[in-house]
Design a protein around this motif. Structure first.
Motif, PDB file in Angstrom:
ATOM      1  N   PRO A 149      43.563  94.021 -49.117  1.00 31.88           N
ATOM      2  CA  PRO A 149      42.582  93.168 -49.801  1.00 31.88           C
ATOM      3  C   PRO A 149      43.198  91.857 -50.287  1.00 31.88           C
ATOM      4  CG  PRO A 149      42.419  95.440 -50.556  1.00 31.88           C
ATOM      5  CD  PRO A 149      43.677  95.356 -49.743  1.00 31.88           C
ATOM      6  N   ALA A 150      42.397  90.829 -50.343  1.00 34.72           N
ATOM      7  CA  ALA A 150      42.868  89.502 -50.745  1.00 34.72           C
ATOM      8  C   ALA A 150      43.425  89.485 -52.162  1.00 34.72           C
ATOM      9  CB  ALA A 150      41.726  88.493 -50.618  1.00 34.72           C
ATOM     10  N   ARG A 176      47.107  85.277 -40.862  1.00 37.57           N
ATOM     11  CA  ARG A 176      45.844  85.965 -40.585  1.00 37.57           C
ATOM     12  C   ARG A 176      45.452  86.938 -41.698  1.00 37.57           C
ATOM     13  NH1 ARG A 176      47.690  88.915 -35.653  1.00 37.57           N
ATOM     14  NH2 ARG A 176      45.633  89.907 -35.765  1.00 37.57           N
ATOM     15  N   MET A 177      46.340  87.147 -42.656  1.00 37.97           N
ATOM     16  CA  MET A 177      46.040  88.095 -43.743  1.00 37.97           C
ATOM     17  C   MET A 177      45.009  87.512 -44.703  1.00 37.97           C
ATOM     18  SD  MET A 177      49.879  89.690 -44.329  1.00 37.97           S
ATOM     19  CE  MET A 177      49.395  90.728 -45.738  1.00 37.97           C
ATOM     20  N   LYS A 178      44.346  88.385 -45.445  1.00 36.34           N
ATOM     21  CA  LYS A 178      43.216  87.988 -46.269  1.00 36.34           C
ATOM     22  C   LYS A 178      43.614  87.147 -47.475  1.00 36.34           C
ATOM     23  CE  LYS A 178      40.563  92.067 -44.913  1.00 36.34           C
ATOM     24  NZ  LYS A 178      39.971  93.361 -45.345  1.00 36.34           N
ATOM     25  N   GLY A 179      44.781  87.426 -48.052  1.00 42.01           N
ATOM     26  CA  GLY A 179      45.204  86.706 -49.245  1.00 42.01           C
ATOM     27  C   GLY A 179      46.492  85.930 -49.012  1.00 42.01           C
ATOM     28  N   GLY A 180      46.868  85.118 -49.997  1.00 44.89           N
ATOM     29  CA  GLY A 180      48.125  84.392 -49.918  1.00 44.89           C
ATOM     30  C   GLY A 180      49.286  85.367 -50.032  1.00 44.89           C
ATOM     31  N   GLY A 225      51.209  82.072 -59.639  1.00 43.22           N
ATOM     32  CA  GLY A 225      50.060  81.753 -58.802  1.00 43.22           C
ATOM     33  C   GLY A 225      49.896  82.771 -57.689  1.00 43.22           C
ATOM     34  N   ASP A 226      48.811  82.636 -56.938  1.00 45.19           N
ATOM     35  CA  ASP A 226      48.553  83.598 -55.865  1.00 45.19           C
ATOM     36  C   ASP A 226      48.350  82.908 -54.521  1.00 45.19           C
ATOM     37  OD1 ASP A 226      46.143  82.409 -56.226  1.00 45.19           O
ATOM     38  OD2 ASP A 226      45.030  84.230 -56.695  1.00 45.19           O
ATOM     39  N   GLY A 227      48.771  81.653 -54.424  1.00 38.51           N
ATOM     40  CA  GLY A 227      48.568  80.929 -53.190  1.00 38.51           C
ATOM     41  C   GLY A 227      49.626  81.181 -52.134  1.00 38.51           C
ATOM     42  N   GLY A 228      50.716  81.835 -52.507  1.00 42.24           N
ATOM     43  CA  GLY A 228      51.777  82.121 -51.569  1.00 42.24           C
ATOM     44  C   GLY A 228      52.970  81.211 -51.773  1.00 42.24           C
TER      45      GLY A 228
END
Length: 251
Positions: A149-150, A176-180, A225-228
């Protein structure tokens, strides 16, 4: 580092668990400990494997002062998934522990962590060390990654000489994954996190643990953060220390 060993009932043989805490925060019977990560080893490893020992030492010696709960498993993937579930379903308060929300593993253990998280709605973070993305025959194990899940934060740690996880192919899957997602590349490391010279293996292994603890501390307990993001760990032969690049914005 302070450690506490206990067993959790499972099938015919109990699951051996080892809680390792920061030296300044030993396990106490008076107050519950909140392990920051539930972690397991690879298919052919044990809790005494060099890669696990180095990782745990680094994780619990970091300034973040986090703790880690590791459990011993067997070589069967489905059984390892069930062991994750057994530990998560255990009355951890009876062992002086609080709820676990971050799962992780090395190699096959990383695959098991992902699959176990699918049945655990509390999972917030996944730590995937030396994830075996592809087999010798070219089969790609990306389906379970694409199903994450993202809202679940994912950290990959892989060596750039890992024959089971080419960095370029990993980055393609991350896109291609849903989240960062986050990615740490260990320069010169193979699938077992071994580098040359030998003394560098200990150094980079410990540094991996420190970086993962920092990542969890910012993400779970801080304002991460969650952007990667991406970073690099390398062994400096001249100074004989493992170096961390710090995080840069990534995919």
């Amino acid at each position: 580092m302070p450690q506490k060993t206990f067993e959790i009932p499972y099938a015919k043989n109990p699951i051996k668990c080892i809680l390792t805490t920061h030296k300044d925060d030993p396990p106490s019977e008076k107050k519950p400990t909140q392990p920051s990560l539930l972690f397991t080893h690879g298919a052919g490893g044990t809790l005494q494997s060099e890669a696990i020992v180095n990782f745990v030492d680094g994780f619990t010696s970091s300034p973040s002062a986090l703790s880690i709960l590791c459990f011993q498993g067997n070589m069967n993937l489905q059984s390892r998934i069930k062991m994750f579930t057994a530990v998560l379903n255990e009355d951890l308060e009876a062992h002086g522990l609080e709820t676990l929300q971050c799962l992780g593993g090395r190699s096959m253990g990383a695959r098991a962590a992902i699959m176990a998280s699918a049945n655990n709605t509390h999972t917030s973070h996944l730590v995937l060390i030396s994830y075996p993305l592809h087999t010798d025959k070219g089969d790609v194990r990306d389906a379970i990654l694409l199903d994450i899940p993202a809202e679940v934060h994912v950290l990959f740690v892989s060596g750039d000489r890992d024959a089971m996880c080419e960095i370029e192919r990993l980055d393609a899957v991350r896109g291609r994954m849903k989240g960062g997602t986050y990615r740490v590349v260990v320069q010169g490391a193979d699938h077992g996190m071994n580098v040359k010279p030998k003394m560098g293996t200990r150094g980079v292994g410990v540094k991996v643990g420190e970086v993962v603890a920092e990542w969890l501390s910012l993400g779970v307990y801080g304002d991460g953060g969650d952007g990667g993001g991406e970073g690099v760990i390398s062994w400096d032969e001249e100074s004989e220390v493992a170096e961390w690049s710090g995080w840069s914005t990534g995919g």
